[in-house]
Design a protein around this motif. Structure first.
Motif, PDB file in Angstrom:
ATOM      1  N   ASP A  11       0.867  -1.130  -0.002  1.00  0.00           N
ATOM      2  CA  ASP A  11      -0.018   0.186   0.052  1.00  0.00           C
ATOM      3  C   ASP A  11       0.975   1.137   0.025  1.00  0.00           C
ATOM      4  OD1 ASP A  11      -2.307  -1.472  -0.101  1.00  0.00           O
ATOM      5  OD2 ASP A  11      -2.077  -1.660   2.538  1.00  0.00           O
ATOM      6  N   LEU A  12       1.938   1.212   0.956  1.00  0.00           N
ATOM      7  CA  LEU A  12       2.809   2.518   0.908  1.00  0.00           C
ATOM      8  C   LEU A  12       3.539   2.726  -0.375  1.00  0.00           C
ATOM      9  CD1 LEU A  12       4.121   1.970   4.697  1.00  0.00           C
ATOM     10  CD2 LEU A  12       2.616   3.681   3.644  1.00  0.00           C
ATOM     11  N   LYS A  13       3.751   1.553  -1.084  1.00  0.00           N
ATOM     12  CA  LYS A  13       4.449   1.823  -2.381  1.00  0.00           C
ATOM     13  C   LYS A  13       3.466   2.265  -3.326  1.00  0.00           C
ATOM     14  CE  LYS A  13       7.460  -0.825  -5.534  1.00  0.00           C
ATOM     15  NZ  LYS A  13       8.094  -1.731  -5.830  1.00  0.00           N
ATOM     16  N   GLU A  14       2.246   1.941  -3.475  1.00  0.00           N
ATOM     17  CA  GLU A  14       1.119   2.398  -4.258  1.00  0.00           C
ATOM     18  C   GLU A  14       0.988   3.811  -4.030  1.00  0.00           C
ATOM     19  OE1 GLU A  14      -0.207   1.202  -6.985  1.00  0.00           O
ATOM     20  OE2 GLU A  14       1.380  -0.232  -6.658  1.00  0.00           O
ATOM     21  N   ILE A  15       0.784   4.274  -2.521  1.00  0.00           N
ATOM     22  CA  ILE A  15       0.510   5.607  -2.257  1.00  0.00           C
ATOM     23  C   ILE A  15       1.611   6.519  -2.513  1.00  0.00           C
ATOM     24  CG2 ILE A  15       0.304   7.184  -0.282  1.00  0.00           C
ATOM     25  CD1 ILE A  15      -1.373   4.726   0.980  1.00  0.00           C
ATOM     26  N   ALA A  28      -2.322  15.270  -3.737  1.00  0.00           N
ATOM     27  CA  ALA A  28      -2.578  13.900  -3.881  1.00  0.00           C
ATOM     28  C   ALA A  28      -3.834  13.299  -2.857  1.00  0.00           C
ATOM     29  CB  ALA A  28      -1.277  13.196  -3.883  1.00  0.00           C
ATOM     30  N   VAL A  29      -4.217  14.381  -2.261  1.00  0.00           N
ATOM     31  CA  VAL A  29      -5.017  13.927  -1.287  1.00  0.00           C
ATOM     32  C   VAL A  29      -6.215  13.092  -1.657  1.00  0.00           C
ATOM     33  CG1 VAL A  29      -6.801  14.658   0.415  1.00  0.00           C
ATOM     34  CG2 VAL A  29      -4.730  15.532   0.544  1.00  0.00           C
ATOM     35  N   TRP A  34      -9.051   8.067  -2.301  1.00  0.00           N
ATOM     36  CA  TRP A  34      -9.995   7.008  -3.015  1.00  0.00           C
ATOM     37  C   TRP A  34      -9.134   5.608  -2.823  1.00  0.00           C
ATOM     38  CZ3 TRP A  34     -14.588   7.251  -4.581  1.00  0.00           C
ATOM     39  CH2 TRP A  34     -14.827   8.396  -5.184  1.00  0.00           C
ATOM     40  N   TYR A  35      -7.903   5.466  -2.757  1.00  0.00           N
ATOM     41  CA  TYR A  35      -6.924   4.412  -2.542  1.00  0.00           C
ATOM     42  C   TYR A  35      -7.381   3.809  -1.169  1.00  0.00           C
ATOM     43  CZ  TYR A  35      -3.211   1.001  -2.194  1.00  0.00           C
ATOM     44  OH  TYR A  35      -2.399  -0.115  -1.861  1.00  0.00           O
ATOM     45  N   ALA A  36      -7.610   4.595  -0.045  1.00  0.00           N
ATOM     46  CA  ALA A  36      -7.798   4.197   1.123  1.00  0.00           C
ATOM     47  C   ALA A  36      -9.202   3.799   1.382  1.00  0.00           C
ATOM     48  CB  ALA A  36      -7.684   5.314   2.112  1.00  0.00           C
TER      49      ALA A  36
END
Length: 180
Positions: A11-15, A28-29, A34-36
């Motif tokens: 997840d951290l890599k994708e973020i 990027a918020v 959306w990702y979260a």
């Protein structure tokens, strides 16, 4: 509230990839939220704190974004979220009639979720499709336009069967110039 939500290394890599697309982290918020929401199904205050810590952005900013946009869910929702537009154009064309029909059909009121967790129903402000009223949006995705009771019945049955609505391309009427 529980602070048990975490982002794993993937997840951290994708973020980080998301953040790298923008000149400033704050820009990027929305995509990080959306990702979260895709990961956890909602963005309750614990998830908002997680996003704020991960992005090193004030919690108040994250909370402001979540509470401004109806597309972010501050609490868990059903598998299918039906956002019925009840803004003026949809009201005039029967938006509230469709909302009340769905309340009756699903046995819930706007803002509630069915006991089986399949459907959440919401009354929302303008979805920007006034020319297709009355209309609704299914789980922040497809619009279903020119709603009738029959169309709503079919939509609910299709969603229960795991069938998502197809994209509906609608052409706006073209204005004829008097010189043509």
């Amino acid at each position: 509230m529980s602070d048990t939500y975490t982002f794993d290394a993937k997840d951290l890599k994708e973020i980080e990839k998301i953040i790298d697309k923008y000149p400033e982290k704050q820009a990027a918020v929305l995509p990080v939220l959306w990702y979260a929401q895709d990961k956890f199904g909602h963005t309750d205050p614990s998830i908002q704190k997680l996003v704020a810590r991960t992005m090193d952005i004030p919690e108040a900013h994250i909370h402001g974004v979540v509470t401004f946009y109806t597309q972010f869910y501050e609490k868990p929702k059903g598998k299918h979220v039906l956002d019925v537009c009840t803004c003026l154009s949809c009201q005039v064309c029967g938006g509230y009639d469709i909302l009340h029909y769905l309340e009756e059909k699903l046995g819930i009121k706007a803002g509630e979720t069915t006991s089986d967790g399949q459907f959440s129903l919401q009354s929302v402000e303008c979805l920007g499709a006034c020319g297709y009223a009355p209309m609704l949006q299914v789980t922040n995705d497809k619009y279903v336009n020119f709603l009738t009771r029959e169309k709503v019945d079919q939509l609910v049955e299709d969603l229960k069967a795991g069938k998502k609505p197809a994209f509906e391309s609608i052409t706006m009427p073209q204005h004829k110039n008097d010189s043509e």
